[in-house]
Design a protein around this motif. Structure first.
Motif, PDB file in Angstrom:
ATOM      1  N   LEU A  44       0.859  -1.192   0.000  1.00 23.08           N
ATOM      2  CA  LEU A  44       0.000   0.000   0.000  1.00 23.08           C
ATOM      3  C   LEU A  44       0.892   1.238   0.000  1.00 23.08           C
ATOM      4  N   PRO A  45       0.643   2.199  -0.895  1.00 23.13           N
ATOM      5  CA  PRO A  45       1.472   3.409  -0.876  1.00 23.13           C
ATOM      6  C   PRO A  45       1.366   4.120   0.470  1.00 23.13           C
ATOM      7  N   ASP A  46       2.388   4.898   0.800  1.00 20.31           N
ATOM      8  CA  ASP A  46       2.355   5.631   2.077  1.00 20.31           C
ATOM      9  C   ASP A  46       1.186   6.610   2.122  1.00 20.31           C
ATOM     10  N   ILE A  47       0.926   7.218   0.964  1.00 23.60           N
ATOM     11  CA  ILE A  47      -0.204   8.165   0.884  1.00 23.60           C
ATOM     12  C   ILE A  47      -1.156   7.672  -0.198  1.00 23.60           C
ATOM     13  N   LEU A  48      -2.403   7.536   0.192  1.00 21.69           N
ATOM     14  CA  LEU A  48      -3.437   7.124  -0.778  1.00 21.69           C
ATOM     15  C   LEU A  48      -4.300   8.330  -1.111  1.00 21.69           C
ATOM     16  N   THR A  49      -4.584   8.530  -2.378  1.00 17.22           N
ATOM     17  CA  THR A  49      -5.537   9.591  -2.730  1.00 17.22           C
ATOM     18  C   THR A  49      -6.861   8.926  -3.078  1.00 17.22           C
TER      19      THR A  49
END
Ligand code: SF4
Ligand code: SF4
Length: 473
Positions: A416-421
């Motif tokens: 999972l990316p560190d920041i999800l948009t």
């Protein structure tokens, strides 16, 4: 009473109140009721405003957003800025309970008043009849036209009438369909014949339904089709305030005649105005609670006018309970158990809806642990579990979030990316893995807590509990 009787005018003065031609509804022909002015007529006209708003509401926008939209493909309901998702649909249950309780409560208090004033069948029929009267004339002229052969006059009048009815039916259908899709796109698609088949079917159903039910079936719907007419008798009681004819005051009824003693007669001069104005052709003098009576109060208006003309007090026909007409004491509303029960359930439903609307979370997260396999032992000895995670952003704009996990010392999320948009109202499932050392697990199965949190506002967050599994110890 003696004082009033002295003022009674002679029959010669009031000859114009007698309505010779009236039709009592036996289900065979259209009732052409006389239009009467008065208090209840004005109330009915006010309700027109409410229903006009139904026609224009789906075309209104606030900040570019359609104010009411049942977006079925996206499974969202937009209502004046609030977005309701299937997860929040429990509120609909309370909304339906509220509507049912309001209907029961209003019926217990004032009979079928919903039919007389608010029901779309009554209101649309009222519009159609108003147009009919403007084109074809008075009830007497309309009855004559019904029986006349199809000459040029009849063809012209009927043609104009049907054209206007068709236009209203079309607008009704378009407005209804516009509640379920982007209203301006719908208009464009209809004009270019590119609309979805569902839009055409909805439009055609509403067009035909409105044209036939309001134009031709009219009061027959209230008589023969509406289930409410059948069940109303179990909801009203002797304290319900419904249009009632004051029998002790009105009887013995009789026409005023010149040169005879009218003193012995009751106040009803048997003019039939109350029947002539009744949209369902009911004679209220037969009994207060009749299957065909939609409690519109128009007979009250008509009779009040007659009473005015003959200098008698108004209210020979009036909204009154059976008890009141019989001279008994009417208990206050708050002493009627069924009204209190309906009120209590309605208030509880309102509270539930308000609570629901106020507590709709801006984020929603679901985490499902994969069962096959429950865990994997990695070559370095660590334990790995897999999950499917779904996050829904209920805000109208995109949101940057981070997802963390707690419960097992040193556990970290992989995949999972560190920041999800998160886009608004979009759910994208992610398959993620969590890895931890077996030594850090207190048992072979320990709870873990996923947390999603907005980067710019940590108060926007949501937690979900799952578990982390490892080999038996
Ligand atoms: S109740 Fe009133 S309107 Fe009806 S017939 Fe009697 S006087 Fe006329
Ligand atoms: S009897 Fe009176 S209240 Fe009932 S439907 Fe007819 S006009 Fe309306």
């Amino acid at each position: 009473m003696a004082e009033q009787d002295k003022k009674t005018k002679s029959a010669g003065d009031i000859g114009d109140i007698y309505e010779e031609v009236h039709v009592v509804n036996v289900g065979g022909e259209t009732i052409h009721a006389k239009r009467v002015s008065g208090r209840f007529r004005r109330y009915k006209d006010l309700v027109w405003v409410f229903w006009f708003s139904y026609l224009i509401l789906p075309f209104l926008r606030i900040g570019g957003e359609q104010v009411v939209l049942f977006d079925i493909p996206a499974r969202q309901f937009h209502f004046f800025g609030a977005t309701i998702y299937p997860q929040d649909i429990w509120m609909l249950t309370f909304a339906l309970i509220l509507l049912a309780m309001m209907l029961f409560g209003i019926t217990a208090i004032a009979g079928r008043i919903f039919c007389g004033f608010f029901c779309f069948q009554t209101v649309w029929t009222d519009w159609f009849v108003w147009i009919e009267e403007k084109i074809e004339g008075s009830p007497l002229q309309r009855r004559k036209l019904d029986k006349a052969p199809w000459n040029s006059e009849k063809i012209t009048k009927r043609g104009i009438k049907y054209a206007i009815w068709s236009l209203i039916s079309l607008v009704t259908g378009i407005s209804f369909a516009a509640y379920f899709m982007d209203s301006y796109e719908l208009l464009e698609d209809l004009v270019t014949f590119d609309a979805h088949i569902a839009a055409w079917v909805t439009l055609l159903s509403f067009f035909l339904g409105t044209f036939i039910l309001a134009g031709f079936m009219r009061e027959q719907v209230c008589f023969w089709l509406c289930p409410y007419a059948r069940i109303q008798s179990v909801m009203v009681d002797r304290d319900s305030i419904i249009p009632s004819y004051d029998i002790p005051r009105g009887e013995p009824r009789g026409r005023l005649k010149k040169g005879v003693d009218n003193e012995q007669k009751g106040d009803c001069v048997d003019c039939n105005q109350c029947v002539a104005v009744c949209p369902t052709g009911v004679d209220i003098r037969q009994s207060a609670l009749q299957e065909g009576c939609i409690m519109c109060g128009l007979c009250v208006d008509a009779c009040d006018k007659v009473m005015e003309k003959i200098d008698k007090p108004k209210g020979l026909i009036r909204y009154a309970s059976d008890n009141e007409i019989q001279g008994q004491v009417q208990p206050p509303l708050m002493r009627r158990p069924r009204v209190l029960i309906y009120l209590a359930i309605s208030l509880a439903s309102i509270l539930a809806i308000v609570f629901g609307l106020a507590s709709i979370p801006p984020l929603e997260m679901h985490v499902v642990h994969e069962r096959q396999p429950l865990y994997v032992k990695m070559s370095d000895g660590s334990i790995q579990n897999s999950y499917t995670i779904k996050i829904l952003n209920k805000l109208p704009e995109p949101l940057d979030v981070k997802v963390t996990v707690n419960g097992v010392e040193g556990a970290n999320i992989i995949g999972l990316p560190d920041i999800l948009t998160l886009q608004s109202a979009k759910v994208i499932p992610y398959t993620i893995r969590i890895r931890a050392k077996q030594d850090d697990m207190a048992a072979e199965r320990v709870p873990v807590y996923f947390k999603v949190e907005a980067l710019n506002d940590p108060t926007i967050n949501e937690e979900h509990e799952s578990f982390f599994a490892g080999p038996a110890r």
